[in-house]
Design an enzyme around this catalytic site. Structure first.
Site, PDB file in Angstrom:
ATOM      1  N   LYS A   1       0.850  -1.201   0.000  1.00 40.68           N
ATOM      2  CA  LYS A   1       0.000   0.000   0.000  1.00 40.68           C
ATOM      3  C   LYS A   1       0.880   1.242   0.000  1.00 40.68           C
ATOM      4  O   LYS A   1       1.910   1.289   0.706  1.00 40.68           O
ATOM      5  CB  LYS A   1      -0.881  -0.030   1.246  1.00 40.68           C
ATOM      6  CG  LYS A   1      -1.942   1.073   1.322  1.00 40.68           C
ATOM      7  CD  LYS A   1      -2.831   0.857   2.546  1.00 40.68           C
ATOM      8  CE  LYS A   1      -3.926   1.926   2.620  1.00 40.68           C
ATOM      9  NZ  LYS A   1      -4.778   1.769   3.797  1.00 40.68           N
TER      10      LYS A   1
ATOM     11  N   SER B   1      -9.660   2.035   3.047  1.00 38.50           N
ATOM     12  CA  SER B   1      -8.787   2.782   2.183  1.00 38.50           C
ATOM     13  C   SER B   1      -7.793   1.902   1.417  1.00 38.50           C
ATOM     14  O   SER B   1      -7.117   2.403   0.519  1.00 38.50           O
ATOM     15  CB  SER B   1      -8.015   3.831   2.980  1.00 38.50           C
ATOM     16  OG  SER B   1      -7.246   3.215   3.962  1.00 38.50           O
TER      17      SER B   1
ATOM     18  N   SER C   1      -9.986  -0.238   7.211  1.00 41.85           N
ATOM     19  CA  SER C   1      -9.395  -0.077   5.883  1.00 41.85           C
ATOM     20  C   SER C   1      -8.709  -1.279   5.265  1.00 41.85           C
ATOM     21  O   SER C   1      -8.339  -1.215   4.099  1.00 41.85           O
ATOM     22  CB  SER C   1      -8.414   1.100   5.896  1.00 41.85           C
ATOM     23  OG  SER C   1      -9.148   2.303   5.967  1.00 41.85           O
TER      24      SER C   1
END
Lengths: 484, 94
Positions: free
Chosen positions: A73, A148, A172
């Site tokens: 990420k 997210s 997330s």
């Protein structure tokens, strides 16, 4: 999946370089469609793979993760690689250090394919807040991948990497995992180091794996978990190989169900959850009703604590030491108040043009909650409510080993559906946020798919366990996955 | 809990975020809506608890304050938006 790839490597059915090239080719083909990756680290991947091949060719034995490619990420720093947090303010930022999890994965010999998309600074539940475009759900391109960690979840679901790292502050990792039909694990707060994770809310953030299977999540956790002198909130290493605890058995485990949560779901979703509970019963777990009386306060408490910590953590993005520096040469209309005007303008302009709307909203919410006269009413009160929620979990865990709940109220929604009203988006986290508030570990596992708006879509369920009890958490999730 | 535009402007000032009239309007609406919803927290009886300051249970962890060489000096300098002789050039602070 990781185990199979590992076998292929040691049996010389494929080389690490071929494996990396296979994924890189697929990324080049599919990524323009779904926008899961922001940066593809081809050179790095091939170099890392080459080193593993050298080791294999020289007859040395290799670890489970050596040569296995993964995605990271883009709020986790890899030295020498562009790290944007999906924000314009870090568009040109090249990380000068490795996050601790990256150091550990490098040591384990894994290969990095690239950096994945996210909501800007991890603020969002759909990846629509990314400054670089949304990540489309591979199962239905008109829908979001969740957020997210949408990029990481979509990457694994679309076979653009066998595993990925995400981060979870209010859901997330788990919500995008649910939306994309993959597994997502948020470890206990303090299990995994946050050093090198661009901080969002320091008392809530955790890094965790997003994978196809529970075993893979266990393997990644084993590699990244443990005490770190660079993160004072990490707990003493358990030194465990979590994959060794996957017995396939749930006999004797007590799973608590919060009936209220299920009653709030629409029929299709409720039935999917009830089927999952039935399966656990069939496998030999005992199902017990539990109550978490203060859980309705978890989300509002979260939306005080998190923005407050955000407002502090994002103060560093001011155009001074790194990132975007802007001077639009116009008066911002704010009094300088003892500060040199031009310096103030640098701060105001850099943050104005570099940060997105949702990020600004949360910084301002937090600034307000922490400002003089409001601190007691908001932040301090929210931290007390947090203590009450923690007590709820302590009481529940006297009766049960695990708590079952949905991950999100619905499967993946359509792109653009919730962007006009921030509150609508915040309510996505209603089931996932409690785990961050209390600090307990939680995992999202694909349940029975649901019929929703005329489509068959993935829909996950969530298990939470006691603090630092990832063994039972993973064991139960794995038993469900392989059980009939 | 409704925030006036003046209050939002003050918050933006504290947060060092430049805003124009249109943004002030939008933020005032958005923030008021969220604060309204958050006021639900006032219902909870918090008289018996202390604020939860520690999540993981660890108490202040310290290490020796020992200086060491940094091996990323060049990379850090390269990140400065404006560099001069190895220094980060900024607007006057006096």
């Amino acid at each position: 999946m990781i185990r199979e790839l590992h076998e292929k490597l040691i049996n010389k059915e494929i080389t690490a370089q071929q494996l990396a090239e296979e994924y890189l080719a697929r990324i080049k083909e599919k990524n323009p469609q779904i926008n899961a990756y922001l940066t593809i680290t081809e050179e790095l991947a091939l170099e890392q793979a080459r080193k593993v091949d050298e080791k294999i060719n020289s007859g040395q034995s290799i670890g489970m993760l050596e040569g296995i490619p993964g995605a990271i990420k883009d709020n986790i720093c890899i030295r020498g690689i562009r790290t944007t947090a999906a924000s314009k303010i870090l568009d040109n930022y090249i990380a000068p250090y490795d996050a601790t999890v990256i150091e550990r994965l490098k040591e384990a010999g894994s290969v990095f394919l690239g950096k994945t998309n996210l909501d800007e600074f991890a603020m969002g539940s759909s990846t629509e807040n990314s400054a670089y475009g949304v990540t489309k759900n591979p199962i239905d391109l008109e829908r979001v991948s969740g957020g997210s960690s949408g990029g990481s979840a979509a990457t694994v679901a679309a076979d653009l990497a066998p595993w990925a790292l995400g981060s979870d502050t209010g859901g997330s990792i788990r919500e995008p995992a649910s939306f994309c039909g993959v597994v997502g694990l948020k470890p206990t707060y303090g299990r995994v180091s946050r050093h090198g994770l661009l901080a969002m809310a320091s008392s809530l953030d955790q890094i965790g794996p997003i994978t196809k299977t529970v075993e893979d999540a266990a393997i990644i956790l084993s590699a990244i978990a443990g005490e770190d002198r660079m993160d004072a909130t990490t707990a003493k290493s358990a030194g465990k190989d979590y994959e060794k605890y996957l017995t396939g058995e749930v006999q004797g485990l007590k799973i608590g169900v919060v009936r209220e949560y299920l009653e709030g779901l629409e029929k299709e979703m409720r039935q999917s959850m009830e089927k999952a509970i039935e399966k656990f019963k069939r496998l030999g777990a005992e199902i017990v009703d539990v109550i978490l009386p203060y859980s309705p306060y978890a989300l509002p408490a979260y939306y005080i604590v998190q923005p407050s910590e955000v407002s502090s953590n994002l103060a560093r993005f001011d155009g001074i030491r790194y990132g975007l520096r802007v001077d639009d040469e116009q008066e911002s209309g704010f009094p300088a108040d003892g500060m040199p005007k031009k310096l103030l303008e640098t701060y105001l302009d850099s943050r104005r043009y570099g940060l997105g709307a949702e990020v600004k909203r949360r910084i301002m919410l937090g600034t307000y909650a922490l400002s003089a006269g409001y601190y007691d009413a908001y932040y301090k009160r929210a931290q007390k409510v947090r203590a009450l929620i923690r007590q709820d979990f302590e009481a529940a865990f006297e009766k049960v080993d695990l708590i079952f709940s949905p991950v999100a109220p619905t499967p993946a929604f359509r792109i653009g559906e919730k962007t006009s009203d921030p509150l609508k988006m915040y309510l996505e986290d209603i089931f996932s946020v409690t785990a961050n508030i209390a600090g307990v570990p939680a995992i999202a596992v694909p349940g029975e798919e649901v019929e929703f708006e005329g489509k068959k879509l993935p829909f996950g369920f969530q298990l939470s366990a006691k603090w630092f009890d990832e063994e039972n958490l993973l064991r139960a999730a794995h038993a469900y996955e392989i059980g009939k | 809990m409704s925030l006036t535009k003046d209050e939002v402007k003050h918050i933006a000032e504290l947060a060092r975020i430049g805003v124009d009239e249109e943004e002030l309007e939008k933020f005032s609406t958005d923030l008021s809506a969220v604060l309204d919803w958050i006021s639900k927290l006032e219902e909870a009886d918090v008289s018996a608890v202390s604020p939860m300051a520690r999540v993981a249970g660890s108490i202040n962890v310290a290490r020796e304050d020992r200086m060491r060489e940094s091996d990323s000096r060049e990379e850090i300098i390269r990140l400065f938006p404006e560099e001069r002789n190895g220094y980060d050039k900024v607007k006057s602070v006096l």
